[in-house]
Motif scaffolding. Structure first.
Motif, PDB file in Angstrom:
ATOM      1  N   VAL A  45       0.852  -0.788   0.128  1.00  0.00           N
ATOM      2  CA  VAL A  45       0.149  -0.202  -0.371  1.00  0.00           C
ATOM      3  C   VAL A  45       0.772   1.473  -0.555  1.00  0.00           C
ATOM      4  CG1 VAL A  45      -1.754   1.146   1.302  1.00  0.00           C
ATOM      5  CG2 VAL A  45      -1.647  -0.905   1.590  1.00  0.00           C
ATOM      6  N   THR A  46       0.309   2.413  -0.959  1.00  0.00           N
ATOM      7  CA  THR A  46       1.270   3.404  -1.139  1.00  0.00           C
ATOM      8  C   THR A  46       1.046   4.090   0.163  1.00  0.00           C
ATOM      9  OG1 THR A  46       0.043   4.593  -2.195  1.00  0.00           O
ATOM     10  CG2 THR A  46       1.623   3.588  -3.188  1.00  0.00           C
ATOM     11  N   VAL A  47       2.053   5.289   0.094  1.00  0.00           N
ATOM     12  CA  VAL A  47       1.628   6.451   1.637  1.00  0.00           C
ATOM     13  C   VAL A  47       0.801   6.602   1.035  1.00  0.00           C
ATOM     14  CG1 VAL A  47       2.013   7.873   3.042  1.00  0.00           C
ATOM     15  CG2 VAL A  47       3.797   6.409   2.792  1.00  0.00           C
ATOM     16  N   GLU A  48       0.328   7.187   0.476  1.00  0.00           N
ATOM     17  CA  GLU A  48      -0.624   8.330  -0.111  1.00  0.00           C
ATOM     18  C   GLU A  48      -1.968   7.522  -0.205  1.00  0.00           C
ATOM     19  OE1 GLU A  48       1.910   7.837  -2.135  1.00  0.00           O
ATOM     20  OE2 GLU A  48       2.662   9.703  -1.526  1.00  0.00           O
ATOM     21  N   THR A  49      -2.406   6.224  -0.804  1.00  0.00           N
ATOM     22  CA  THR A  49      -3.316   5.601  -0.263  1.00  0.00           C
ATOM     23  C   THR A  49      -4.142   5.278   1.161  1.00  0.00           C
ATOM     24  OG1 THR A  49      -2.675   4.242  -2.354  1.00  0.00           O
ATOM     25  CG2 THR A  49      -4.448   3.067  -1.042  1.00  0.00           C
ATOM     26  N   LEU A  50      -2.696   4.458   2.028  1.00  0.00           N
ATOM     27  CA  LEU A  50      -3.002   4.697   3.274  1.00  0.00           C
ATOM     28  C   LEU A  50      -3.698   5.850   4.249  1.00  0.00           C
ATOM     29  CD1 LEU A  50      -3.135   2.571   5.405  1.00  0.00           C
ATOM     30  CD2 LEU A  50      -0.820   3.405   5.868  1.00  0.00           C
ATOM     31  N   GLN A  51      -3.027   7.282   3.475  1.00  0.00           N
ATOM     32  CA  GLN A  51      -3.557   8.532   3.916  1.00  0.00           C
ATOM     33  C   GLN A  51      -4.811   8.537   3.819  1.00  0.00           C
ATOM     34  OE1 GLN A  51      -0.119  10.748   2.733  1.00  0.00           O
ATOM     35  NE2 GLN A  51       0.734  11.319   4.502  1.00  0.00           N
ATOM     36  N   GLU A  52      -5.458   8.235   2.576  1.00  0.00           N
ATOM     37  CA  GLU A  52      -6.522   8.724   1.642  1.00  0.00           C
ATOM     38  C   GLU A  52      -7.986   8.097   2.391  1.00  0.00           C
ATOM     39  OE1 GLU A  52      -6.458   8.459  -2.461  1.00  0.00           O
ATOM     40  OE2 GLU A  52      -5.179   9.389  -2.849  1.00  0.00           O
ATOM     41  N   ALA A  53      -7.328   6.753   2.557  1.00  0.00           N
ATOM     42  CA  ALA A  53      -8.307   5.833   3.689  1.00  0.00           C
ATOM     43  C   ALA A  53      -8.734   6.147   5.019  1.00  0.00           C
ATOM     44  CB  ALA A  53      -8.063   4.773   3.451  1.00  0.00           C
ATOM     45  N   LEU A  54      -7.428   6.691   5.548  1.00  0.00           N
ATOM     46  CA  LEU A  54      -7.875   7.013   7.051  1.00  0.00           C
ATOM     47  C   LEU A  54      -8.555   8.644   6.978  1.00  0.00           C
ATOM     48  CD1 LEU A  54      -6.919   6.657  10.025  1.00  0.00           C
ATOM     49  CD2 LEU A  54      -4.771   7.095   9.486  1.00  0.00           C
ATOM     50  N   ALA A  55      -8.815   8.871   5.911  1.00  0.00           N
ATOM     51  CA  ALA A  55      -9.009  10.382   5.603  1.00  0.00           C
ATOM     52  C   ALA A  55     -10.904  10.155   5.994  1.00  0.00           C
ATOM     53  CB  ALA A  55      -8.876  11.066   5.025  1.00  0.00           C
ATOM     54  N   ARG A  56     -10.598   9.430   4.724  1.00  0.00           N
ATOM     55  CA  ARG A  56     -12.315   8.812   4.388  1.00  0.00           C
ATOM     56  C   ARG A  56     -12.355   8.549   5.922  1.00  0.00           C
ATOM     57  NH1 ARG A  56     -10.277   7.009  -0.294  1.00  0.00           N
ATOM     58  NH2 ARG A  56     -10.085   4.789   0.865  1.00  0.00           N
ATOM     59  N   PHE A  57     -12.070   7.419   6.664  1.00  0.00           N
ATOM     60  CA  PHE A  57     -12.422   6.493   7.515  1.00  0.00           C
ATOM     61  C   PHE A  57     -13.018   8.331   8.745  1.00  0.00           C
ATOM     62  CE2 PHE A  57     -11.179   5.215  12.108  1.00  0.00           C
ATOM     63  CZ  PHE A  57     -12.372   4.635  12.231  1.00  0.00           C
ATOM     64  N   THR A  58     -11.729   9.002   9.018  1.00  0.00           N
ATOM     65  CA  THR A  58     -12.383   9.929  10.280  1.00  0.00           C
ATOM     66  C   THR A  58     -13.004  10.429   9.499  1.00  0.00           C
ATOM     67  OG1 THR A  58      -9.514   9.647  10.356  1.00  0.00           O
ATOM     68  CG2 THR A  58     -10.932  12.116  11.099  1.00  0.00           C
TER      69      THR A  58
END
Length: 100
Positions: free
Chosen positions: A34-47
């Motif tokens: 998983v790229t850092v960007e993909t993980l950041q986007e998923a975490l932002a959507r979750f939040t």
């Protein structure tokens, strides 16, 4: 032995730790699944989803008692299925158009 967190807050914290670790030590993980960007986007959507749910829950708690959408004159009327609908859609055993 470490175990995967079960509480929602702990899972979100783990995701944040993973983002930080991948940013700081990306060279150690050249083939990260998983790229850092993909993980950041998923975490932002979750939040965002969690905050939206919390605000909706708060708004529902502040609603006056008896302000249910399904009460009184405001109650939604459910339309009965047309008799021409096939049985597999309506599920009605009395449907005269069911296949024989």
């Amino acid at each position: 032995m470490a175990s995967f967190p079960r509480r929602e807050a702990d899972i979100a914290a783990l995701a944040g730790t993973m983002v930080h670790g991948l940013q700081e030590n990306g060279h150690d993980f050249p083939d990260s699944p998983v790229t850092v960007e993909t993980l950041q986007e998923a975490l932002a959507r979750f939040t965002m989803a969690k905050e939206t749910a919390a605000s909706a829950e708060g708004a529902a708690a502040e609603a006056p008692a008896g302000a249910s959408l399904g009460s009184g004159r405001n109650r939604a009327r459910v339309k009965k299925p047309e008799p021409s609908c096939p049985r597999f859609i309506t599920g009605s055993p009395k449907d005269s158009t069911r296949p024989t």
